[in-house]
Design a protein around this motif. Structure first.
Motif, PDB file in Angstrom:
ATOM      1  N   SER A 295      31.495  14.813  10.703  1.00  0.00           N
ATOM      2  CA  SER A 295      31.452  14.676  12.158  1.00  0.00           C
ATOM      3  C   SER A 295      32.305  15.762  12.794  1.00  0.00           C
ATOM      4  O   SER A 295      33.080  16.441  12.121  1.00  0.00           O
ATOM      5  N   ARG A 296      32.143  15.907  14.107  1.00  0.00           N
ATOM      6  CA  ARG A 296      32.920  16.907  14.852  1.00  0.00           C
ATOM      7  C   ARG A 296      33.661  16.219  15.991  1.00  0.00           C
ATOM      8  O   ARG A 296      33.110  15.353  16.675  1.00  0.00           O
ATOM      9  N   ALA A 297      34.927  16.592  16.164  1.00  0.00           N
ATOM     10  CA  ALA A 297      35.746  16.106  17.270  1.00  0.00           C
ATOM     11  C   ALA A 297      36.348  17.307  17.990  1.00  0.00           C
ATOM     12  O   ALA A 297      36.358  18.425  17.461  1.00  0.00           O
ATOM     13  N   VAL A 298      36.854  17.087  19.193  1.00  0.00           N
ATOM     14  CA  VAL A 298      37.364  18.179  20.031  1.00  0.00           C
ATOM     15  C   VAL A 298      38.739  17.792  20.572  1.00  0.00           C
ATOM     16  O   VAL A 298      39.016  16.623  20.854  1.00  0.00           O
ATOM     17  N   SER A 299      39.610  18.806  20.730  1.00  0.00           N
ATOM     18  CA  SER A 299      40.934  18.584  21.301  1.00  0.00           C
ATOM     19  C   SER A 299      41.400  19.858  21.996  1.00  0.00           C
ATOM     20  O   SER A 299      40.912  20.959  21.716  1.00  0.00           O
ATOM     21  N   ASP A 300      42.359  19.693  22.882  1.00  0.00           N
ATOM     22  CA  ASP A 300      42.997  20.848  23.514  1.00  0.00           C
ATOM     23  C   ASP A 300      44.125  21.408  22.654  1.00  0.00           C
ATOM     24  O   ASP A 300      44.669  22.473  22.954  1.00  0.00           O
TER      25      ASP A 300
ATOM     26  N   TRP B 127      42.338  13.738  19.115  1.00  0.00           N
ATOM     27  CA  TRP B 127      40.954  14.161  18.931  1.00  0.00           C
ATOM     28  C   TRP B 127      39.973  13.142  19.507  1.00  0.00           C
ATOM     29  O   TRP B 127      40.236  11.944  19.484  1.00  0.00           O
ATOM     30  N   LYS B 128      38.851  13.682  19.977  1.00  0.00           N
ATOM     31  CA  LYS B 128      37.770  12.825  20.476  1.00  0.00           C
ATOM     32  C   LYS B 128      36.482  13.190  19.749  1.00  0.00           C
ATOM     33  O   LYS B 128      36.038  14.338  19.782  1.00  0.00           O
ATOM     34  N   LYS B 129      35.883  12.197  19.099  1.00  0.00           N
ATOM     35  CA  LYS B 129      34.628  12.429  18.380  1.00  0.00           C
ATOM     36  C   LYS B 129      33.504  12.727  19.363  1.00  0.00           C
ATOM     37  O   LYS B 129      33.335  11.997  20.348  1.00  0.00           O
ATOM     38  N   VAL B 130      32.742  13.793  19.081  1.00  0.00           N
ATOM     39  CA  VAL B 130      31.658  14.174  19.981  1.00  0.00           C
ATOM     40  C   VAL B 130      30.305  14.251  19.290  1.00  0.00           C
ATOM     41  O   VAL B 130      29.272  14.275  19.961  1.00  0.00           O
ATOM     42  N   GLN B 131      30.282  14.281  17.947  1.00  0.00           N
ATOM     43  CA  GLN B 131      29.007  14.540  17.286  1.00  0.00           C
ATOM     44  C   GLN B 131      29.074  14.172  15.808  1.00  0.00           C
ATOM     45  O   GLN B 131      30.087  14.415  15.143  1.00  0.00           O
ATOM     46  N   GLU B 132      28.000  13.560  15.286  1.00  0.00           N
ATOM     47  CA  GLU B 132      27.806  13.457  13.848  1.00  0.00           C
ATOM     48  C   GLU B 132      26.945  14.650  13.438  1.00  0.00           C
ATOM     49  O   GLU B 132      25.825  14.818  13.937  1.00  0.00           O
ATOM     50  N   VAL B 133      27.468  15.478  12.564  1.00  0.00           N
ATOM     51  CA  VAL B 133      26.891  16.799  12.315  1.00  0.00           C
ATOM     52  C   VAL B 133      25.839  16.789  11.211  1.00  0.00           C
ATOM     53  O   VAL B 133      24.706  17.206  11.413  1.00  0.00           O
ATOM     54  N   LEU B 134      26.220  16.326  10.009  1.00  0.00           N
ATOM     55  CA  LEU B 134      25.307  16.352   8.870  1.00  0.00           C
ATOM     56  C   LEU B 134      25.497  15.107   8.022  1.00  0.00           C
ATOM     57  O   LEU B 134      26.601  14.572   7.914  1.00  0.00           O
ATOM     58  N   ALA B 135      24.390  14.674   7.397  1.00  0.00           N
ATOM     59  CA  ALA B 135      24.414  13.594   6.409  1.00  0.00           C
ATOM     60  C   ALA B 135      23.468  14.000   5.281  1.00  0.00           C
ATOM     61  O   ALA B 135      22.819  15.057   5.340  1.00  0.00           O
ATOM     62  N   GLY B 136      23.377  13.179   4.251  1.00  0.00           N
ATOM     63  CA  GLY B 136      22.421  13.458   3.183  1.00  0.00           C
ATOM     64  C   GLY B 136      21.000  13.537   3.716  1.00  0.00           C
ATOM     65  O   GLY B 136      20.635  12.791   4.633  1.00  0.00           O
TER      66      GLY B 136
ATOM     67  N   ASN C  11      26.154  28.662  16.567  1.00  0.00           N
ATOM     68  CA  ASN C  11      26.955  27.970  17.579  1.00  0.00           C
ATOM     69  C   ASN C  11      27.735  26.845  16.924  1.00  0.00           C
ATOM     70  O   ASN C  11      27.226  26.196  15.999  1.00  0.00           O
ATOM     71  N   ILE C  12      28.939  26.592  17.373  1.00  0.00           N
ATOM     72  CA  ILE C  12      29.762  25.559  16.748  1.00  0.00           C
ATOM     73  C   ILE C  12      29.158  24.169  16.915  1.00  0.00           C
ATOM     74  O   ILE C  12      29.464  23.250  16.150  1.00  0.00           O
ATOM     75  N   GLU C  13      28.268  23.997  17.879  1.00  0.00           N
ATOM     76  CA  GLU C  13      27.593  22.721  18.086  1.00  0.00           C
ATOM     77  C   GLU C  13      26.302  22.607  17.282  1.00  0.00           C
ATOM     78  O   GLU C  13      25.616  21.588  17.347  1.00  0.00           O
ATOM     79  N   GLY C  14      25.954  23.653  16.524  1.00  0.00           N
ATOM     80  CA  GLY C  14      24.701  23.659  15.783  1.00  0.00           C
ATOM     81  C   GLY C  14      23.588  24.283  16.602  1.00  0.00           C
ATOM     82  O   GLY C  14      23.846  24.887  17.649  1.00  0.00           O
ATOM     83  N   PRO C  15      22.342  24.186  16.124  1.00  0.00           N
ATOM     84  CA  PRO C  15      21.887  23.492  14.917  1.00  0.00           C
ATOM     85  C   PRO C  15      22.310  24.215  13.638  1.00  0.00           C
ATOM     86  O   PRO C  15      22.549  25.423  13.643  1.00  0.00           O
TER      87      PRO C  15
END
Length: 361
Positions: free
Chosen positions: A91-96, A102-111, A183-187
């Motif tokens: 997953s991906r989280a973001v912070s200043d 940290w705040k979770k913003v996205q599940e990035v990859l799974a099987g 891009n850091i947000e994917g795809p």
């Protein structure tokens, strides 16, 4: 009198040569980094929990937006901690700040499911930005031509490893792969095959990947595999080096292992530009140790080898003793270690990702 003068001159030259040699040794002895002394107490905002997932190891990447992006491993609590082998996600989280909160913003990859080499799990991830692209290295596994039922998957999630059971099979099928994004947000683009197959000096499987850019422009990878001569009913984990000219490879295994003859895993490698040497932080099942190398191929214990026991200190003066202290990472800010990350397994059975501020040396 002539012979006495010659002896005196020879003595002076010998003394000069010894002094020069001593100065050369001192100049080359740049192994001075003391990670233990750099580690600072942690506050609540340096601890990252999730009520539905076990949070584990993580990588910090600074984005073009000026924010800090955390890629971190998670396992569903409903399947148990050891579902990292079957159900892990990144997953991906973001912070200043690179130390959180940290705040979770996205599940990035799974099987990816049936038919793929990365059928089950995405785990032990490391993310890097190289030459404008993002590279997400990860471990995954599969059951080959065997279709596992839900009951069999549950057996793997909760059963102990044996060399001849289903968990043993999925363990042997672990491989390292990579996904790439502009891009850091994917795809994220994944590939049809893992980056390489296990080969000597390691055997059986590959896991625990870490990568750094070499000063000559190439890339160095350290992975963990099995020691080839281990007994059938034991696991001895060891580390090996691979080199490549490109983050995608081809990766060439090097013949000399990094660690051999004792259990170690979760390597984290980086190049110290000021000291002109590599460092490799890892856990050795009871404590955290650090190796060093000037060429990335020949490794030895660092001057400040033992980094930490299984405990950390909080800003209110408490020492927190933990069950597991693993998956360490080092975030570099302007080329210098700024934060150490880790996966923490508490004695109450919960986990969190930990972010330890590092004092500048």
């Amino acid at each position: 009198m002539q012979s006495i003068n010659i002896k005196n001159k020879l003595g002076m030259w010998a003394a000069l040569l010894i002094t020069l040699a001593s100065n050369t040794v001192k100049a080359n002895n740049t192994d001075t980094y003391n990670l233990t002394a750099a580690m600072q107490p942690v506050s609540e905002e340096n601890i990252f929990h999730d009520k539905d997932y076990y949070n584990w190891g993580s990588t910090i990447v600074k984005g073009d937006d000026g924010k800090y992006h955390l890629f971190y491993d998670q396992m569903p609590k409903k399947h148990g901690f050891y579902s990292w082998l079957t159900d892990g996600i990144v997953s991906r989280a973001v912070s200043d700040s690179p130390t959180g909160p940290w705040k979770k913003v996205q599940e990035v990859l799974a099987g990816r499911g049936d038919g793929y080499w990365d059928q089950y799990t995405v785990h032990c991830t490391k993310v890097y930005k190289f030459d404008g692209k993002y590279y997400l290295y990860y471990m995954s596994t599969n059951s080959g031509i065997m279709d596992l039922t839900e009951a069999q998957l549950d057996e793997v999630r909760h059963g102990k490893w044996k060399p001849d059971n289903l968990r043993g099979m999925l363990r042997l099928n672990q491989r390292i792969g990579v996904a790439v994004a502009d891009n850091i947000e994917g795809p994220w683009k994944r590939f049809s095959r893992p980056l390489f197959e296990p080969q000597l000096p390691i055997a059986n499987q590959s896991n625990n990947v870490t990568v750094t850019k070499r000063p000559d422009g190439g890339y160095l990878m350290i992975i963990r595999g099995d020691q080839p001569d281990q007994k059938p009913n034991e696991i001895v984990r060891m580390q090996a080096v691979l080199l490549a000219d490109n983050p995608l490879g081809p990766w060439k295994m090097q013949s000399k292992p990094v660690v051999v003859n004792y259990n170690s895993e979760d390597p984290e490698v980086w190049y110290d530009e000021e000291r002109k040497r590599y460092y490799n932080l890892y856990h050795a099942f009871g404590y955290m140790g650090m190796l060093t190398s000037t060429d990335g191929l020949n490794w030895h214990r660092a001057q400040h080898y033992k980094v930490a026991d299984k405990e950390y200190t909080t800003t209110d003066g408490k020492t927190v003793k933990v069950h597991r202290y693993e998956r360490m990472g080092i975030y570099l800010e302007d080329g210098k270690p700024a934060v150490m990350t880790a996966g923490i397994f508490l004695k109450n059975g919960d986990t969190h990702s930990l972010f330890i501020p590092l004092k500048a040396d």
